[in-house]
Scaffold this motif. Structure first.
Motif, short mmCIF file in Angstrom:
data_model
loop_
_atom_site.label_atom_id
_atom_site.label_comp_id
_atom_site.label_asym_id
_atom_site.label_seq_id
_atom_site.Cartn_x
_atom_site.Cartn_y
_atom_site.Cartn_z
N LEU A 320 23.72 -2.17 0.33
CA LEU A 320 23.98 -2.51 1.72
C LEU A 320 23.07 -3.64 2.19
CD1 LEU A 320 24.43 1.04 3.31
CD2 LEU A 320 26.18 -0.71 2.99
N ALA A 321 21.81 -3.57 1.80
CA ALA A 321 20.88 -4.63 2.19
C ALA A 321 21.29 -5.96 1.58
CB ALA A 321 19.45 -4.26 1.77
N GLU A 322 21.72 -5.91 0.32
CA GLU A 322 22.16 -7.16 -0.34
C GLU A 322 23.40 -7.72 0.34
OE1 GLU A 322 22.80 -6.67 -4.46
OE2 GLU A 322 23.30 -8.77 -4.81
N ARG A 323 24.33 -6.81 0.74
CA ARG A 323 25.54 -7.28 1.42
C ARG A 323 25.18 -7.90 2.78
NH1 ARG A 323 29.89 -2.97 3.40
NH2 ARG A 323 28.20 -2.68 4.89
N ASP A 324 24.26 -7.24 3.52
CA ASP A 324 23.87 -7.78 4.82
C ASP A 324 23.19 -9.13 4.67
OD1 ASP A 324 22.98 -4.46 6.04
OD2 ASP A 324 24.92 -5.51 5.96
N SER A 325 22.32 -9.24 3.65
CA SER A 325 21.65 -10.53 3.44
C SER A 325 22.66 -11.61 3.07
CB SER A 325 20.59 -10.39 2.35
OG SER A 325 21.22 -10.04 1.11
N LEU A 326 23.66 -11.22 2.28
CA LEU A 326 24.70 -12.19 1.90
C LEU A 326 25.49 -12.65 3.13
CD1 LEU A 326 26.32 -13.73 -0.20
CD2 LEU A 326 27.71 -11.68 -0.54
N ILE A 327 25.84 -11.69 4.02
CA ILE A 327 26.57 -12.05 5.24
C ILE A 327 25.72 -12.95 6.13
CG2 ILE A 327 27.56 -11.11 7.36
CD1 ILE A 327 28.40 -8.64 5.74
N GLU A 328 24.43 -12.63 6.22
CA GLU A 328 23.53 -13.46 7.04
C GLU A 328 23.43 -14.87 6.46
OE1 GLU A 328 19.71 -11.78 7.46
OE2 GLU A 328 18.94 -13.31 8.83
N HIS A 329 23.33 -14.92 5.12
CA HIS A 329 23.26 -16.24 4.46
C HIS A 329 24.53 -17.05 4.72
CE1 HIS A 329 22.44 -19.29 1.48
NE2 HIS A 329 23.60 -19.02 0.89
N LEU A 330 25.67 -16.38 4.66
CA LEU A 330 26.94 -17.08 4.92
C LEU A 330 27.01 -17.57 6.36
CD1 LEU A 330 29.48 -14.81 3.01
CD2 LEU A 330 28.68 -17.07 2.36
N GLN A 331 26.53 -16.74 7.30
CA GLN A 331 26.53 -17.18 8.70
C GLN A 331 25.63 -18.39 8.90
OE1 GLN A 331 25.47 -13.67 10.84
NE2 GLN A 331 27.52 -12.75 10.74
N GLN A 332 24.46 -18.40 8.23
CA GLN A 332 23.58 -19.56 8.31
C GLN A 332 24.25 -20.81 7.74
OE1 GLN A 332 19.97 -18.42 6.34
NE2 GLN A 332 19.32 -17.00 7.98
N GLU A 333 24.95 -20.61 6.61
CA GLU A 333 25.67 -21.75 6.01
C GLU A 333 26.74 -22.27 6.97
OE1 GLU A 333 25.41 -23.47 3.21
OE2 GLU A 333 23.60 -22.44 2.59
N ILE A 334 27.44 -21.34 7.62
CA ILE A 334 28.49 -21.76 8.57
C ILE A 334 27.87 -22.53 9.73
CG2 ILE A 334 30.19 -20.89 10.22
CD1 ILE A 334 30.70 -18.59 8.26
N ALA A 335 26.74 -22.03 10.23
CA ALA A 335 26.07 -22.73 11.33
C ALA A 335 25.62 -24.12 10.90
CB ALA A 335 24.88 -21.91 11.82
#
Length: 803
Positions: A320-335
């Motif tokens: 779960l932590a890895e998935r959350d970090s991946l989602i956060e990383h993707l959001q940063q990339e989108i920004a």
């Protein structure tokens, strides 16, 4: 530059203009050295998209490049094979496709190495094909086999490509689907040529060889015909291919090579490619799809994590932590990408403003030139007035021709200016496309920005050159002011169109962002629904297992009931008076003991395996039926064997023990049918085996008793039969003597002589039989003395007393 642009890492189809530039480069250098030097530097072993596009570009270069490309590429067979072996380990997605494509390319190189007179595009005339075959059947035979191998690899590749689309034809309008489907265009071109040559060669072979020799060729062609026809049908139904290639349709029935007249009705399939303008228009329509943000890698990684959690049955905190970090990383990339897009939009707006300023300056220049043109027109009118005053008509005509020539020159200059202006507008559109393509990723954005700046500098240089040309040609543009104003209005409309496109792109960006948010929300909803579905699936599986076991056990109970009926019937048959007349030898009965014992052992082992694994019910049912049949037969044969006992009481005892065998077997079957008595099945098996052994021991005692009394009985029987036979021989001799005396009294001559000879022969026969009987009596006495009574059973007489 064209090679690097064609073989990139973006999942979009290869652009034709880059491939065309690469092909033209092979003709400039008359070979493929530069192509291979540049291609081998690309990350073919690191990125699957680059490897896939390399195979596509190489296929196009081999087909349409310089003839020396085939010979130069033969040296790099090892690199192509290593690329296929590397990506074959990736069984899903592009891995399998790259392996199939490399095998196809190796097969193409082998075909051209064995047949160097075939060009890369396989297009030869009928005369050239006959020249290649040298009118030799052996050459045609081998050539057809090689063409079949080539066709097999094309069909394998198209099957893998269509299989990777998951039967969803909508993928043909997406950049990822078009990236996979694009290599099918050269495959269609190659396959149509190979199909045409195979048909013509097979007709030639059937005209010279017997049909049985070519049966394998016909079977292989028929299979390829069906697959190729289906391939063309599948491709022709896709929207992607409709503007790129005109695919031929094969007939419903293949050609009949056994009938040579079918060659006249054969129609060669023709593949037609549209003009290049149509292809360019299609490429420009599909540019927007290539500029979207590619999040397929991230989505696939997230999907892999979710699948891993589902397989493990629970979600761990680390995952779960890895998935959350991946989602956060993707959001940063989108920004980050949004900021980059905003920067590029501002940069683009600045460039547009500069171009507008330049256009304003050009308008001022045009106004200046307009005034100059008015002055030139007034000067022209003055000259015309002066020419009217000239007295000679010839001089006036000469001046008019001069003015006309000057007017034509001005018109040509204006046409050139208009073409250069249109060229500038198109170049500006190219710059806009390059800026839009930079939105896919930040690195590509930086490169696109550098290219756009260099392109803008080139445009500024060209613009300055255009201004100089305008300044030089302004003195001659006297009669074309109206056309220049129209060109100015067209430029204004183009600028308005550009502004509309920018606004449309901004709206598209907002819609893409909203779609991304919707996709993330749908993903979370799907995660919750997937967990619920997994719980329901587990509960349903447990219910199905329980219901399956109950049904299997009900089937077992039915089979056991039938088996009990068979054993019960055999027990009742023991008491049937009609069976008392049936007998069975002890030797035959002894052969029944071992199968019964083995079947009981198999029943015990299969019963144990059934409760540990319900799938073993087939073996248990088979053993139950086998035991029932063998025990029933054992009981009946035991009863018939007991009928041979001279002691009636002993025989009845054997029959009673046989019934006990049946009772024990019924108890065993009942214990199998009852789940509560599962532990006592082994003890009941032992009980039945002990009863079987008890019957076997009684039969053995019966055998020993019969052997002791049979010697005297058989000896007396043989002696009585020999005495009756001796008596019959005496009676026959007396009758022959009586017949002889009657014949002598009644007959004479030849008839008497014949009857006497017959009767003499009968008399001699009776004497010989009498001697035989006497010797048999001596032999019988000798056999009885030696105790070999059993060998005389073959001499038993028939029921009517005759030997």
């Amino acid at each position: 530059i064209s090679i690097n642009k064609a073989i990139n890492q973006i999942e979009t189809p290869v652009k034709e203009k880059h491939v065309r530039s690469t092909i033209i480069g092979t003709f400039h250098e008359k070979g493929a050295q530069t192509f291979w030097v540049c291609a081998l530097r690309l990350p073919l072993q690191d990125n699957r998209i680059a490897a896939w596009k390399f195979c596509h570009v190489l296929h196009k270069v081999l087909r349409e490049g310089h003839p020396q490309v085939l010979s130069h590429s033969q040296r790099h067979r090892g690199e192509i094979e290593d690329l296929g072996k590397l990506w074959c380990h990736l069984r899903e997605g592009y891995g399998k496709l790259i392996q199939c494509y490399t095998v196809l390319l190796i097969t193409k190189l082998d075909f051209h190495r064995r047949n160097p007179r075939f060009p890369g595009n396989l297009q030869v005339t009928k005369e050239e094909l006959e020249s290649i075959g040298e009118n030799d059947i052996n050459n045609y035979f081998q050539m057809s086999v090689e063409m079949f191998d080539y066709m097999d690899e094309i069909l394998n590749l198209q099957s893998a490509i269509f299989g990777s689309l998951n039967m969803s034809r909508s993928n043909s309008m997406m950049s990822s689907g078009q990236c996979r489907l694009a290599p099918l265009i050269p495959c269609i071109q190659d396959s149509s040529q190979l199909y045409d040559y195979c048909v013509k060669i097979l007709f030639k072979l059937h005209a010279s060889l017997p049909p049985d020799t070519l049966a394998g060729h016909r079977e292989r062609f028929l299979k390829q015909f069906q697959d190729l026809r289906q391939f063309y049908l599948n491709a022709s139904t896709m929207q992607y291919f409709r503007n790129l290639i005109q695919i031929p349709l094969l007939p419903e029935t293949p050609p009949n090579f056994l009938v040579q007249s079918d060659l006249r009705s054969y129609v060669t399939p023709v593949v037609i490619l549209p003009p290049e303008d149509t292809v360019h228009h299609n490429d420009s329509d599909n540019v927007v799809d290539g500029n979207l943000v590619d999040t397929s890698d991230a989505n696939s990684l997230t999907g892999d994590l979710v699948d891993l959690n589902h397989r493990n049955g629970s979600v761990s905190p680390d995952v779960l932590a890895e998935r959350d970090s991946l989602i956060e990383h993707l959001q940063q990339e989108i920004a980050h990408l949004r900021k980059e897009i905003q920067r590029l939009i501002h940069e683009h707006q600045r460039i547009v403003d500069q171009l507008n300023e330049k256009i304003g300056e050009l308008q001022v220049d045009l106004a200046t030139k307009d005034s100059e043109l008015l002055q030139e027109r007034q000067l022209k009118e003055d000259l015309l007035q002066q020419t009217e005053a000239v007295s000679k008509f010839q001089e006036t005509e000469q001046k008019a021709k001069t003015v006309e020539e000057k007017f034509q020159k001005l018109k040509d200059i204006y046409r050139k200016l208009r073409e250069e202006h249109i060229k500038l507008i198109r170049q500006k559109a190219d710059v806009d496309k390059q800026l839009l393509s930079a939105q896919s990723m930040s690195d590509a954005a930086v490169r696109s920005k550098a290219q756009a700046e260099s392109r803008i500098q080139e445009l500024m240089l060209e613009k300055s050159q255009t201004e100089e040309s305008l300044q030089k040609s302004s003195n001659e543009a006297q009669a074309e002011l109206v056309h220049l104003k129209q060109s100015q209005e067209a430029a204004k409309s183009e600028n308005q169109n550009l502004a509309c496109k920018v606004e449309w792109l901004l709206s598209e960006k907002g819609s893409v962002e909203s779609q991304l948010q919707d996709v993330l929300a749908q993903k979370e909803d799907l995660d919750v629904r997937l967990k619920d579905t997994e719980g329901r699936m587990k509960e349903l599986e447990s219910r199905l297992q329980e219901e399956k076991f109950n049904r299997l056990y009900q089937l077992l109970v039915t089979c056991i009931s039938q088996a009990e009926g068979v054993v019960q019937k055999s027990i009742h048959e023991v008491d049937n008076p009609a069976i008392s007349a049936v007998t069975c030898t002890p030797d035959y009965f002894r052969g029944l003991i071992e199968p019964v014992q083995n079947s009981l052992n198999d029943l015990g082992s299969s019963y144990k395996s059934f409760y540990s694994n319900s799938a073993a019910i087939d073996n248990l049912v088979q053993n139950v039926i086998c035991v029932a049949q063998l025990v029933a037969n054992y009981i009946l044969q035991g009863k018939t064997t007991s009928n041979t006992s001279p002691d009636i009481e002993f025989g009845e005892h054997i029959a009673e023990v046989c019934k006990l065998v049946g009772s024990s077997a019924l108890i065993l079957l009942a214990s199998i049918k009852n789940r509560n008595e599962a532990d006592g099945v082994a003890a009941h098996v032992v009980a039945v085996k002990s009863r079987v052994s008890e019957v076997a021991e009684l039969i053995e005692k019966l055998t020993n008793a019969v052997k002791g009394d049979s010697a005297e009985v058989i000896g007396d029987l043989v002696e009585s039969e020999l005495a009756s036979m001796d008596k019959a021989i005496e009676e026959a001799a007396n009758r022959i003597e009586e017949m002889l005396s009657k014949s002598r009294a009644a007959d004479s001559g030849i008839k008497l002589e014949v009857n006497e000879k017959i009767l003499d022969s009968c008399t001699n026969l009776m004497q010989a039989i009498r001697v035989l009987v006497q010797k048999s009596r001596l032999l019988q006495a000798e056999i009885v003395a030696q105790g070999k009574v059993s060998s005389c059973l073959c001499a038993r007489s028939t029921p009517d007393g005759n030997s």
